[in-house]
Design a protein around this motif. Structure first.
Motif, PDB file in Angstrom:
ATOM      1  N   TYR A  81      37.654  26.135  24.288  1.00 54.55           N
ATOM      2  CA  TYR A  81      37.316  27.496  23.876  1.00 54.55           C
ATOM      3  C   TYR A  81      36.626  27.460  22.508  1.00 54.55           C
ATOM      4  O   TYR A  81      35.597  28.075  22.307  1.00 54.55           O
ATOM      5  CB  TYR A  81      38.573  28.365  23.816  1.00 54.55           C
ATOM      6  CG  TYR A  81      38.336  29.707  23.168  1.00 54.55           C
ATOM      7  CD1 TYR A  81      37.774  30.751  23.896  1.00 54.55           C
ATOM      8  CD2 TYR A  81      38.664  29.935  21.837  1.00 54.55           C
ATOM      9  CE1 TYR A  81      37.541  31.978  23.308  1.00 54.55           C
ATOM     10  CE2 TYR A  81      38.426  31.166  21.243  1.00 54.55           C
ATOM     11  CZ  TYR A  81      37.876  32.188  21.979  1.00 54.55           C
ATOM     12  OH  TYR A  81      37.638  33.397  21.391  1.00 54.55           O
ATOM     13  N   TYR A  82      37.216  26.727  21.567  1.00 53.56           N
ATOM     14  CA  TYR A  82      36.657  26.654  20.225  1.00 53.56           C
ATOM     15  C   TYR A  82      35.333  25.908  20.208  1.00 53.56           C
ATOM     16  O   TYR A  82      34.415  26.286  19.477  1.00 53.56           O
ATOM     17  CB  TYR A  82      37.664  26.015  19.257  1.00 53.56           C
ATOM     18  CG  TYR A  82      38.906  26.857  19.117  1.00 53.56           C
ATOM     19  CD1 TYR A  82      38.866  28.072  18.422  1.00 53.56           C
ATOM     20  CD2 TYR A  82      40.099  26.475  19.698  1.00 53.56           C
ATOM     21  CE1 TYR A  82      39.989  28.859  18.303  1.00 53.56           C
ATOM     22  CE2 TYR A  82      41.234  27.272  19.582  1.00 53.56           C
ATOM     23  CZ  TYR A  82      41.173  28.464  18.884  1.00 53.56           C
ATOM     24  OH  TYR A  82      42.272  29.255  18.779  1.00 53.56           O
ATOM     25  N   LEU A  83      35.227  24.879  21.016  1.00 54.25           N
ATOM     26  CA  LEU A  83      33.965  24.140  21.082  1.00 54.25           C
ATOM     27  C   LEU A  83      32.845  25.031  21.617  1.00 54.25           C
ATOM     28  O   LEU A  83      31.716  24.990  21.121  1.00 54.25           O
ATOM     29  CB  LEU A  83      34.125  22.894  21.946  1.00 54.25           C
ATOM     30  CG  LEU A  83      35.040  21.813  21.373  1.00 54.25           C
ATOM     31  CD1 LEU A  83      35.212  20.676  22.371  1.00 54.25           C
ATOM     32  CD2 LEU A  83      34.501  21.289  20.054  1.00 54.25           C
ATOM     33  N   LYS A  84      33.150  25.842  22.607  1.00 54.42           N
ATOM     34  CA  LYS A  84      32.149  26.760  23.158  1.00 54.42           C
ATOM     35  C   LYS A  84      31.732  27.790  22.117  1.00 54.42           C
ATOM     36  O   LYS A  84      30.548  28.113  21.995  1.00 54.42           O
ATOM     37  CB  LYS A  84      32.694  27.463  24.404  1.00 54.42           C
ATOM     38  CG  LYS A  84      32.808  26.567  25.607  1.00 54.42           C
ATOM     39  CD  LYS A  84      33.411  27.307  26.781  1.00 54.42           C
ATOM     40  CE  LYS A  84      33.690  26.371  27.938  1.00 54.42           C
ATOM     41  NZ  LYS A  84      34.368  27.060  29.051  1.00 54.42           N
ATOM     42  N   GLN A  85      32.710  28.305  21.378  1.00 51.79           N
ATOM     43  CA  GLN A  85      32.400  29.287  20.341  1.00 51.79           C
ATOM     44  C   GLN A  85      31.523  28.663  19.255  1.00 51.79           C
ATOM     45  O   GLN A  85      30.542  29.271  18.812  1.00 51.79           O
ATOM     46  CB  GLN A  85      33.691  29.835  19.719  1.00 51.79           C
ATOM     47  CG  GLN A  85      34.547  30.632  20.677  1.00 51.79           C
ATOM     48  CD  GLN A  85      33.839  31.877  21.180  1.00 51.79           C
ATOM     49  OE1 GLN A  85      33.313  32.655  20.400  1.00 51.79           O
ATOM     50  NE2 GLN A  85      33.799  32.046  22.485  1.00 51.79           N
ATOM     51  N   LEU A  86      31.879  27.453  18.820  1.00 56.70           N
ATOM     52  CA  LEU A  86      31.086  26.773  17.793  1.00 56.70           C
ATOM     53  C   LEU A  86      29.683  26.438  18.295  1.00 56.70           C
ATOM     54  O   LEU A  86      28.705  26.547  17.555  1.00 56.70           O
ATOM     55  CB  LEU A  86      31.803  25.507  17.317  1.00 56.70           C
ATOM     56  CG  LEU A  86      33.063  25.749  16.492  1.00 56.70           C
ATOM     57  CD1 LEU A  86      33.826  24.440  16.293  1.00 56.70           C
ATOM     58  CD2 LEU A  86      32.720  26.384  15.152  1.00 56.70           C
ATOM     59  N   ASP A  87      29.587  26.063  19.553  1.00 58.95           N
ATOM     60  CA  ASP A  87      28.284  25.753  20.139  1.00 58.95           C
ATOM     61  C   ASP A  87      27.399  26.999  20.169  1.00 58.95           C
ATOM     62  O   ASP A  87      26.200  26.930  19.889  1.00 58.95           O
ATOM     63  CB  ASP A  87      28.448  25.174  21.539  1.00 58.95           C
ATOM     64  CG  ASP A  87      27.142  24.646  22.099  1.00 58.95           C
ATOM     65  OD1 ASP A  87      26.438  23.917  21.375  1.00 58.95           O
ATOM     66  OD2 ASP A  87      26.827  24.973  23.260  1.00 58.95           O
ATOM     67  N   GLU A  88      27.996  28.126  20.491  1.00 55.07           N
ATOM     68  CA  GLU A  88      27.243  29.380  20.515  1.00 55.07           C
ATOM     69  C   GLU A  88      26.752  29.739  19.109  1.00 55.07           C
ATOM     70  O   GLU A  88      25.602  30.140  18.929  1.00 55.07           O
ATOM     71  CB  GLU A  88      28.118  30.507  21.069  1.00 55.07           C
ATOM     72  CG  GLU A  88      27.379  31.815  21.256  1.00 55.07           C
ATOM     73  CD  GLU A  88      28.234  32.880  21.901  1.00 55.07           C
ATOM     74  OE1 GLU A  88      28.107  34.045  21.479  1.00 55.07           O
ATOM     75  OE2 GLU A  88      29.025  32.556  22.806  1.00 55.07           O
ATOM     76  N   ILE A  89      27.611  29.574  18.120  1.00 55.68           N
ATOM     77  CA  ILE A  89      27.224  29.833  16.728  1.00 55.68           C
ATOM     78  C   ILE A  89      26.100  28.888  16.324  1.00 55.68           C
ATOM     79  O   ILE A  89      25.095  29.297  15.740  1.00 55.68           O
ATOM     80  CB  ILE A  89      28.439  29.682  15.792  1.00 55.68           C
ATOM     81  CG1 ILE A  89      29.438  30.824  16.032  1.00 55.68           C
ATOM     82  CG2 ILE A  89      28.007  29.635  14.332  1.00 55.68           C
ATOM     83  CD1 ILE A  89      30.787  30.621  15.381  1.00 55.68           C
ATOM     84  N   TYR A  90      26.277  27.602  16.636  1.00 53.00           N
ATOM     85  CA  TYR A  90      25.277  26.585  16.293  1.00 53.00           C
ATOM     86  C   TYR A  90      23.907  26.916  16.882  1.00 53.00           C
ATOM     87  O   TYR A  90      22.881  26.793  16.218  1.00 53.00           O
ATOM     88  CB  TYR A  90      25.754  25.213  16.785  1.00 53.00           C
ATOM     89  CG  TYR A  90      24.745  24.117  16.595  1.00 53.00           C
ATOM     90  CD1 TYR A  90      24.530  23.544  15.348  1.00 53.00           C
ATOM     91  CD2 TYR A  90      23.974  23.667  17.667  1.00 53.00           C
ATOM     92  CE1 TYR A  90      23.589  22.536  15.169  1.00 53.00           C
ATOM     93  CE2 TYR A  90      23.029  22.668  17.501  1.00 53.00           C
ATOM     94  CZ  TYR A  90      22.838  22.108  16.246  1.00 53.00           C
ATOM     95  OH  TYR A  90      21.898  21.129  16.072  1.00 53.00           O
ATOM     96  N   SER A  91      23.895  27.364  18.121  1.00 52.43           N
ATOM     97  CA  SER A  91      22.616  27.624  18.792  1.00 52.43           C
ATOM     98  C   SER A  91      21.884  28.826  18.212  1.00 52.43           C
ATOM     99  O   SER A  91      20.665  28.933  18.350  1.00 52.43           O
ATOM    100  CB  SER A  91      22.833  27.819  20.295  1.00 52.43           C
ATOM    101  OG  SER A  91      23.540  29.016  20.546  1.00 52.43           O
ATOM    102  N   LYS A  92      22.603  29.712  17.537  1.00 53.25           N
ATOM    103  CA  LYS A  92      21.981  30.919  16.997  1.00 53.25           C
ATOM    104  C   LYS A  92      21.675  30.830  15.496  1.00 53.25           C
ATOM    105  O   LYS A  92      20.913  31.626  14.983  1.00 53.25           O
ATOM    106  CB  LYS A  92      22.887  32.123  17.241  1.00 53.25           C
ATOM    107  CG  LYS A  92      23.046  32.475  18.705  1.00 53.25           C
ATOM    108  CD  LYS A  92      23.989  33.637  18.888  1.00 53.25           C
ATOM    109  CE  LYS A  92      24.177  33.967  20.352  1.00 53.25           C
ATOM    110  NZ  LYS A  92      25.143  35.054  20.546  1.00 53.25           N
ATOM    111  N   ALA A  93      22.300  29.893  14.804  1.00 49.80           N
ATOM    112  CA  ALA A  93      22.205  29.838  13.347  1.00 49.80           C
ATOM    113  C   ALA A  93      20.985  29.053  12.878  1.00 49.80           C
ATOM    114  O   ALA A  93      20.550  28.105  13.520  1.00 49.80           O
ATOM    115  CB  ALA A  93      23.478  29.213  12.777  1.00 49.80           C
ATOM    116  N   THR A  94      20.502  29.451  11.720  1.00 48.40           N
ATOM    117  CA  THR A  94      19.440  28.695  11.063  1.00 48.40           C
ATOM    118  C   THR A  94      20.083  27.513  10.333  1.00 48.40           C
ATOM    119  O   THR A  94      21.312  27.465  10.163  1.00 48.40           O
ATOM    120  CB  THR A  94      18.700  29.565  10.026  1.00 48.40           C
ATOM    121  OG1 THR A  94      19.623  29.906   8.986  1.00 48.40           O
ATOM    122  CG2 THR A  94      18.128  30.828  10.654  1.00 48.40           C
TER     123      THR A  94
END
Length: 110
Positions: free
Chosen positions: A80-93
């Motif tokens: 769950y946390y890995l998916k959340q972090l991956d989503e943040i990573y994909s959107k962040a500069t």
């Protein structure tokens, strides 16, 4: 009419998969939970909209996280946390990622 924001078919599939994985028959589950076999079948086939209380009883019986039963994800799972972090990573500069890393390191140092 089934509520379109909640995927009752997937909830039913998760219930059925866990029940079968646990070697529990519909009849045993219905007897143990004091629910009709017909109702359990309708839930598992996504043809019924069980209440949150009923889903909670089923989740406890099958030793499932209620959040997982409803959404397919659980905060109890590391993924769950890995998916959340991956989503943040994909959107962040890159600048935002550096700030996130600094904040995370500061939190971990406490």
């Amino acid at each position: 009419m089934l509520n379109s924001t909640i995927d009752y078919a997937m909830i039913g599939k998760r219930i059925k998969n866990k029940r079968m994985e646990s070697g529990i028959t519909q009849e045993k589950m219905s007897n143990d939970l004091n629910l009709s076999n017909y109702y359990i079948s309708k839930i598992e086939n996504g043809k019924s909209c069980p209440t949150l209380d009923t889903l909670s009883v089923i989740a406890n019986y099958l030793e499932l996280d209620l959040a997982f039963l409803i959404t397919g994800t659980s905060t109890l799972e590391k993924n769950y946390y890995l998916k959340q972090l991956d989503e943040i990573y994909s959107k962040a500069t890159n600048k935002q990622l550096n700030l996130i890393i600094k904040i995370a390191k500061t939190i971990l140092e406490e």
